[in-house]
Each structure stands twice: as C-alpha cells, then as structure tokens.
Design a protein around this motif. Structure first.
Motif, mmCIF file in Angstrom:
data_model
loop_
_atom_site.group_PDB
_atom_site.id
_atom_site.type_symbol
_atom_site.label_atom_id
_atom_site.label_comp_id
_atom_site.label_asym_id
_atom_site.label_seq_id
_atom_site.Cartn_x
_atom_site.Cartn_y
_atom_site.Cartn_z
ATOM 1 N N SER A 115 0.808 -1.212 0.000
ATOM 2 C CA SER A 115 0.000 0.000 0.000
ATOM 3 C C SER A 115 0.846 1.269 0.000
ATOM 4 O O SER A 115 0.403 2.310 -0.496
ATOM 5 N N SER A 120 3.139 2.946 -3.850
ATOM 6 C CA SER A 120 2.773 3.959 -4.845
ATOM 7 C C SER A 120 3.307 5.328 -4.449
ATOM 8 O O SER A 120 3.817 6.073 -5.284
ATOM 9 N N SER A 131 -1.426 9.018 -8.134
ATOM 10 C CA SER A 131 -2.620 8.317 -8.627
ATOM 11 C C SER A 131 -2.256 7.289 -9.693
ATOM 12 O O SER A 131 -2.838 6.200 -9.733
ATOM 13 N N GLU A 147 -0.808 4.428 -7.790
ATOM 14 C CA GLU A 147 -1.858 3.685 -7.089
ATOM 15 C C GLU A 147 -2.611 2.762 -8.043
ATOM 16 O O GLU A 147 -2.923 1.628 -7.690
#
Length: 176
Positions: free
Chosen positions: A56, A59, A128, A131
């Motif tokens: 997690s 990114s 983003s 992610e």
C-alpha cells in the motif's frame, strides 16, 4: 546440391536456431537485476539494512522517487550564466532594474507559488498513476495491500505485471 555447402548451411541453420531460442529466464534475470539496483534504496533502512515494505505504501514511494528524478534532470538543464565581466543583455538589465525597485521580487514570489502548485499537482498525478499500477498488480497477484514484500518479491511482482501469460487469457476472457 553440393556437399561443400552443407557445412555452411548447417552453421547458418544453427545460428538462426540460436537466435530464435531465447530463454525467458535470462530476460527475467536481467529485468529483476535492473529493478533491484534501481529500487534498492526503497527497501533499505537508514542504517543500510534490508527491510520489507507494504504494498500500500509503494505507490507513494515510487511517486516520490520519480519526482526526485525529474527534479535532478531539470536541475541539470539549467542555462549557463554569463560571465560577470561582460555586458548584460537588455533582458538582464531590465530584471536588475526591476529587482532594485522591488517589483521583480513580487513576480518571483508568485512564480514560486505557481511552481509549488504545479509540483503538488504533478505529485498527485504521479501518486494516482502509481496507485492504479499497484492496484492492478494486487488484482492480478491476489494479494492484500497490507502484504509486506522484500525487494526481490517486489521486482518479481513488477516483472509479472508487465508480462502476459497464457494462463491470463482464461481470466481475461471471463472479464470481457
């Protein structure tokens, strides 16, 4: 057919076969080695010892690394300054006059604020993108975001997410 050509034909055929036979493991080894050398700093503590990272947080770490790399590249491209002994161009003289009057400082401050905003916007776009990359990787590998991985495992996941597998076609067909 003449027998004198058979040796060269066999030689040509064996080199063609050697060029066609590429071991996927050689490609995998070289890709994992380059990934390990590129990302080793992300998987080291401040004392230099190897550590694990949660998927997690990868990114954000990757985004920070990409932004830092872009800043270094931009810093290398700075224009050369003129020697102080030579005459100044018209633009430089105007900048100097404006800075003496204090007008130029306000313009520079607003330019720095705009650059800071653009940096934040670029950072958010990079995060983003990272992610979505990690989310796709997690979906393919069926791992949870809390999973901790080592450098080698991370590089294997990156390599696997960038390569197609004959086994993936079954899952792609059901997704469509």
């Amino acid at each position: 057919m003449a027998t004198s050509y058979s040796g060269s034909v066999v030689l040509l055929r064996s080199t063609a076969d050697a060029q066609m036979k590429v071991n996927w493991q050689d490609i995998w080894r070289s890709d994992v080695k380059s990934c390990s050398s590129d990302n080793s700093d992300l998987f080291r503590t401040s004392q230099g010892k190897p550590t694990t990272r949660k998927l997690s947080e990868m990114s954000q770490l990757l985004a920070e690394k990409i932004i830092a790399k872009e800043r270094i590249q931009q810093a290398e491209v700075k224009p050369k300054a003129r020697p102080k002994g030579k005459s100044q161009s018209k633009k430089e003289r105007m900048k100097q006059e404006l800075s003496e009057q204090g007008v130029f400082d306000g313009m520079m401050r607003s330019a720095h604020e705009d650059a800071r905003f653009q940096d934040e916007e670029t950072y958010q776009k990079t995060v983003s993108t990272g992610e979505s990359f990690v989310a796709q990787m997690l979906a393919r590998s069926k791992l949870k975001p809390e999973t901790e991985v080592t450098l080698r495992e991370w590089c294997d996941l990156v390599w696997r997410s960038g390569r197609a597998s004959p086994l993936d076609q079954d899952t792609l067909a059901t997704d469509l």
